[in-house]
Scaffold this active site. Structure first.
Site, PDB file in Angstrom:
ATOM      1  CB  VAL A 196     -29.766  74.897  25.252  1.00 42.36           C
ATOM      2  CG1 VAL A 196     -28.520  74.524  26.015  1.00 42.36           C
ATOM      3  CG2 VAL A 196     -29.925  74.027  24.014  1.00 42.36           C
ATOM      4  CE  LYS A 197     -33.200  72.400  20.939  1.00 43.96           C
ATOM      5  NZ  LYS A 197     -31.954  71.778  21.402  1.00 43.96           N
TER       6      LYS A 197
END
Length: 413
Positions: A196-197
């Site tokens: 999710v980064k």
């Protein structure tokens, strides 16, 4: 409409880079990892970068590198993901939690109160991608009355002669401090490349070294590369080249290396990051701010200040005057409308394991205050203008619905 919270950015460049890796028949640590490390050095301006298989692995490695162990303490914010404290516990040391400021960053004055002869490191967390107040933190650990309390137990601790300052930059790749990459502010900066980064390798992380003299960052890089490979003096890629089968184990290391198949994803993304991906995230953040600014319930997150600019990893919306239960209802209403949101973070003292260790949320009132009113909205390059408008209109409607206010006041500027 169905809007995911944070899907990975996978375009043709990513697919091509991964396919190229597969076609080389070399998928574990090798040239792609080295190329990603080189890109990270360029992005951050730091002397060395060591890719690993997660942020947590990077933190455990660096605490071990510094000799942190039983009887030692590491100061961390109560408001962060559990990995920040778990990395300390995995080294046998004690996480000492402190409260945060209203901008979500660790409170330097609370740190001051907790420093003692057992303190070996501070892990400051860049929540939502906003750098902590690093000038204050650096000044604090260099104060003569603070330095005199530092008790060295290892050669590296004696070489530094003070508390080690680590940036938990899981959210903040690309963030700026005094118009320079924020990674230059700390002794050690550790990024996360979780799915999710801002930049992902599916799972992964990177340690950026910015150690002062007498440390040689290149020497420490060489050591950490071995440290992440069980202390083995010849990695698999080197062994694959001819008759290089003989190896030795030089010390007790970890198995925390990043494979090339993962590095390939991040390599394709980082090449687009500064000019394309990061600016798109910023545009979305600005649109959210413009949509909500003026409503009397909106607490605007700090994304840019006089000397700091975030990486726009999250848009941490906060709603003034609501309870935790009301915040949860707003989330439920948004989900019913097809908008997937999140909360960053549940303070660690509210989690079962940390409560069992004696931590209590009552000791961290501002952490609870920020948590209880926070909703992380979707923010990623693939969001369309139509989706952004849908999200902002839904938030405004859901806040009105839950708070029971018939007419929300929008303050004219």
């Amino acid at each position: 409409m169905n809007i995911p919270f944070s899907p990975p950015f996978i375009d043709q460049a990513v697919i091509d880079e991964v396919l190229e890796t597969l076609q080389t028949n070399w998928i574990t640590s090798g040239p792609k990892v080295k190329a990603l490390e080189s890109e990270l050095i360029t992005l951050t301006g730091t002397p060395a970068a060591v890719c690993v298989n997660s942020w947590t692995s990077g933190a455990i490695m660096m605490l071990n590198w510094f000799g942190v162990g039983a009887g030692d303490e590491v100061i961390v914010p109560a408001y962060t993901y559990c990995a920040t404290a778990l990395s300390v516990l995995h080294c046998g040391a004690t996480p000492v939690m402190v409260d945060i400021l209203d901008d979500f960053t660790i409170d330097p004055e609370m740190i001051r109160k907790k420093i003692n002869i057992r303190t070996k490191a501070i892990i400051a967390v860049d929540i939502a991608g906003l750098p902590c107040h690093y000038e204050e933190l650096k000044a604090l650990i260099r104060e003569p009355e603070i330095k005199v309390q530092f008790v060295s137990k290892t050669a590296r601790q004696a070489g530094l002669g003070r508390i080690l300052l680590i940036a938990d930059a899981a959210h903040s790749i690309g963030a700026m401090y005094n118009e320079k990459p924020a990674a230059q502010q700390c002794d050690v900066t550790i990024f996360s490349f979780h799915a999710v980064k801002n930049i992902t390798t599916a799972e992964g992380g990177c340690i950026c070294l910015n150690l002062p003299e007498p440390f040689d960052n290149q020497e420490e890089y060489a050591f950490l590369k071995l440290f992440s490979m069980n202390g083995q003096n010849r990695d698999a890629f080197a062994k694959s080249k001819g008759a290089n089968w003989r190896y030795d184990i030089l010390f007790k290391g970890f198995k925390m290396n990043m494979p090339d198949i993962c590095a390939a994803i991040g390599l394709a993304q980082i090449r687009q990051y500064v000019k394309t991906l990061l600016p798109l995230r910023k545009i979305i953040s600005l649109k959210y701010g413009d949509a909500f600014r003026g409503y009397d319930w909106f607490i605007e997150p700090v994304m840019k200040s006089e000397n700091r600019e975030a990486s726009y990893h999250l848009f941490p919306l906060r709603i003034k005057g609501i309870t935790e239960a009301q915040r949860d209802r707003v989330i439920d209403e948004l989900v019913l409308r097809g908008i997937n949101v999140n909360v960053h973070f549940i303070p660690m003292p509210m989690l079962t394991y940390f409560k069992s260790l004696g931590y209590a949320i009552a000791d961290f009132p501002n952490s609870y205050k920020q948590y209880s009113t926070e909703i992380s909205l979707p923010i990623y390059p693939q969001l369309t203008d139509g989706e952004i408008v849908y999200i902002t209109n839904a938030v405004i409607e859901c806040v009105r619905l839950v708070t029971g206010v018939k007419k929300l006041v929008k303050v004219l500027s």
